[in-house]
Design a protein around this motif. Sequence first.
Motif, PDB file in Angstrom:
ATOM      1  N   ASN A 149      30.226 -10.867  15.547  1.00 33.14           N
ATOM      2  CA  ASN A 149      30.797 -11.538  14.107  1.00 33.14           C
ATOM      3  C   ASN A 149      31.961 -10.986  13.536  1.00 33.14           C
ATOM      4  O   ASN A 149      32.956 -11.354  13.190  1.00 33.14           O
ATOM      5  N   GLU A 153      34.876 -11.975  15.602  1.00 30.15           N
ATOM      6  CA  GLU A 153      35.350 -13.054  15.677  1.00 30.15           C
ATOM      7  C   GLU A 153      36.213 -13.043  14.407  1.00 30.15           C
ATOM      8  O   GLU A 153      37.263 -13.894  14.319  1.00 30.15           O
ATOM      9  N   THR A 194      35.800 -18.452  17.441  1.00 29.70           N
ATOM     10  CA  THR A 194      34.458 -18.635  17.597  1.00 29.70           C
ATOM     11  C   THR A 194      34.036 -18.160  18.939  1.00 29.70           C
ATOM     12  O   THR A 194      34.728 -18.614  20.005  1.00 29.70           O
ATOM     13  N   ASN A 244      26.319 -15.782  20.303  1.00 30.46           N
ATOM     14  CA  ASN A 244      26.637 -15.787  18.794  1.00 30.46           C
ATOM     15  C   ASN A 244      25.900 -17.329  18.235  1.00 30.46           C
ATOM     16  O   ASN A 244      26.466 -18.226  18.754  1.00 30.46           O
ATOM     17  N   HIS A 295      26.801 -19.049  15.581  1.00 30.52           N
ATOM     18  CA  HIS A 295      27.968 -19.260  14.656  1.00 30.52           C
ATOM     19  C   HIS A 295      27.289 -20.372  13.526  1.00 30.52           C
ATOM     20  O   HIS A 295      27.053 -21.341  14.149  1.00 30.52           O
ATOM     21  N   SER A 303      29.188 -22.010  11.511  1.00 33.63           N
ATOM     22  CA  SER A 303      30.054 -22.975  11.586  1.00 33.63           C
ATOM     23  C   SER A 303      29.965 -24.138  12.459  1.00 33.63           C
ATOM     24  O   SER A 303      29.700 -24.079  13.367  1.00 33.63           O
TER      25      SER A 303
END
Length: 56
Positions: free
Chosen positions: A18, A21, A27, A52, A54, A56
């Motif tokens: 994170n 990123e 990403t 990850n 993520h 989004s």
Amino acid sequence: MEEIKFAQLDQQQLEKINELEKTIGVTIVAYDSSTMPSQGSGAYESNNSTHNNHPS
């Protein structure tokens, strides 16, 4: 066709991903290297598999 799986991360690895990123603005998706195609595929493979989830 062989299924490529996402790598499993512990909390510390996820936090590092994170942070990276945010630093580089992309990403990051990491895969379990044991499920990656053999050499010559053109895919980058690191010694430290990460993934990850993520938001989004």
